[in-house]
Design an enzyme around this catalytic site. Structure first.
Site, short mmCIF file in Angstrom:
data_model
loop_
_atom_site.label_atom_id
_atom_site.label_comp_id
_atom_site.label_asym_id
_atom_site.label_seq_id
_atom_site.Cartn_x
_atom_site.Cartn_y
_atom_site.Cartn_z
N ARG A 215 45.66 24.22 0.44
CA ARG A 215 45.58 25.64 0.77
C ARG A 215 46.85 26.38 0.39
O ARG A 215 46.81 27.44 -0.20
CB ARG A 215 45.27 25.82 2.26
CG ARG A 215 43.88 25.34 2.60
CD ARG A 215 43.49 25.63 4.04
NE ARG A 215 44.28 24.82 4.96
CZ ARG A 215 45.01 25.34 5.95
NH1 ARG A 215 45.05 26.63 6.13
NH2 ARG A 215 45.69 24.56 6.75
N TYR B 249 42.97 25.80 10.80
CA TYR B 249 42.66 26.08 9.41
C TYR B 249 42.77 27.58 9.17
O TYR B 249 41.78 28.29 9.28
CB TYR B 249 41.25 25.58 9.04
CG TYR B 249 41.06 24.10 9.23
CD1 TYR B 249 41.58 23.19 8.31
CD2 TYR B 249 40.37 23.61 10.32
CE1 TYR B 249 41.40 21.83 8.48
CE2 TYR B 249 40.20 22.26 10.50
CZ TYR B 249 40.71 21.36 9.58
OH TYR B 249 40.53 20.03 9.75
N CYS B 250 43.96 28.05 8.91
CA CYS B 250 44.18 29.48 8.71
C CYS B 250 45.12 29.68 7.52
O CYS B 250 46.06 28.91 7.33
CB CYS B 250 44.82 30.13 9.93
SG CYS B 250 44.09 29.69 11.52
N THR B 251 44.87 30.72 6.74
CA THR B 251 45.78 31.12 5.68
C THR B 251 45.97 32.62 5.76
O THR B 251 44.99 33.37 5.74
CB THR B 251 45.23 30.76 4.29
OG1 THR B 251 44.95 29.36 4.23
CG2 THR B 251 46.23 31.13 3.20
#
Length: 230
Positions: free
Chosen positions: A202, A26-28
């Site tokens: 996202r 879960y990375c942006t």
């Protein structure tokens, strides 16, 4: 340049989860060029565990002979790096990348046993040994890793920003900021493929918001406002 955890990072108190690169994805990360070509770079660790490790978050300044080499937001007990800046030179953020293989975790372990480079330690090594944006991009594109990864890199020069999509052994793609593509949004899937459903919440809101603001109106304040839940 900044790191946020599940929203805009509080000035006095962090909110979020530390590095769980091998467990969840879960990375942006976003790099964007202002009208004058200056690149701003930010990242979210998009986790819902708002209080976990919050009290251990700090900004680490790494020095040598009394001079600061690089600076990283990190967590107590964690010696690798997933977000880091070498002042006046370049910055790197790490997003997890997975490959659809049956034995991915076992492959990572075998690569580690074979002496391949830990992903988060690779960024730290980059900060210690490379002295420019181009050097950092070259190093991160060629080092052999224990696991696939996305390295998002920004520099101090005009339009210096890219996403490096890595397999363990090779680089699949280097996606660069250009005059026609002034921002790059990287989550946890390859940017050239259809977006899996979990990523829509996202990637798409971030892209739409960047387009809505527009390059001519982009400021650091507007950029920071992107880092809220979609």
């Amino acid at each position: 340049f900044f790191q946020a955890e599940d929203g805009i990072r509080d000035v006095e108190r962090s909110r979020g989860l530390g590095d769980v690169y091998k467990r969840q994805a879960y990375c942006t990360s976003i790099v964007a060029a202002l009208p004058n070509g200056t690149v701003i770079h930010g990242r979210n660790l998009d986790y819902g565990f708002l209080n976990l490790l919050a009290t251990t978050h700090y900004i680490a300044s790494y020095t040598k002979n009394g001079k600061e080499l690089f600076r990283c937001p990190t967590y107590g007990g964690f010696i690798g790096v997933n977000t880091c800046m070498k002042p006046g030179k370049f910055a790197v953020t790490l997003n997890q990348r997975t490959e659809n293989t049956k034995n991915g975790l076992l492959e990572n372990i075998q690569a580690l046993k074979n002496g391949k480079a830990l992903v988060t330690w690779t960024i730290r090594t980059t900060m210690e040994t490379q002295n420019s944006y181009n050097e950092a991009v070259d190093f991160l594109s060629n080092v052999v890793l224990v696991a696939p990864a996305y390295f998002i890199v920004s520099g101090s020069g005009i339009n210096e920003g890219c996403v490096i999509t890595r397999k363990r052994e090779i680089t699949l793609d280097i996606w660069n900021i250009t005059e026609n593509e002034w921002f790059l949004v990287q989550v946890n899937t390859d940017h050239w493929i259809d977006i899996p459903k979990p990523e829509v919440n996202r990637r798409i809101p971030a892209i739409n918001r960047m387009k809505q603001i527009g390059r001519s109106n982009m400021t650091m304040r507007n950029f920071c406002l992107l880092y809220t839940s979609p």
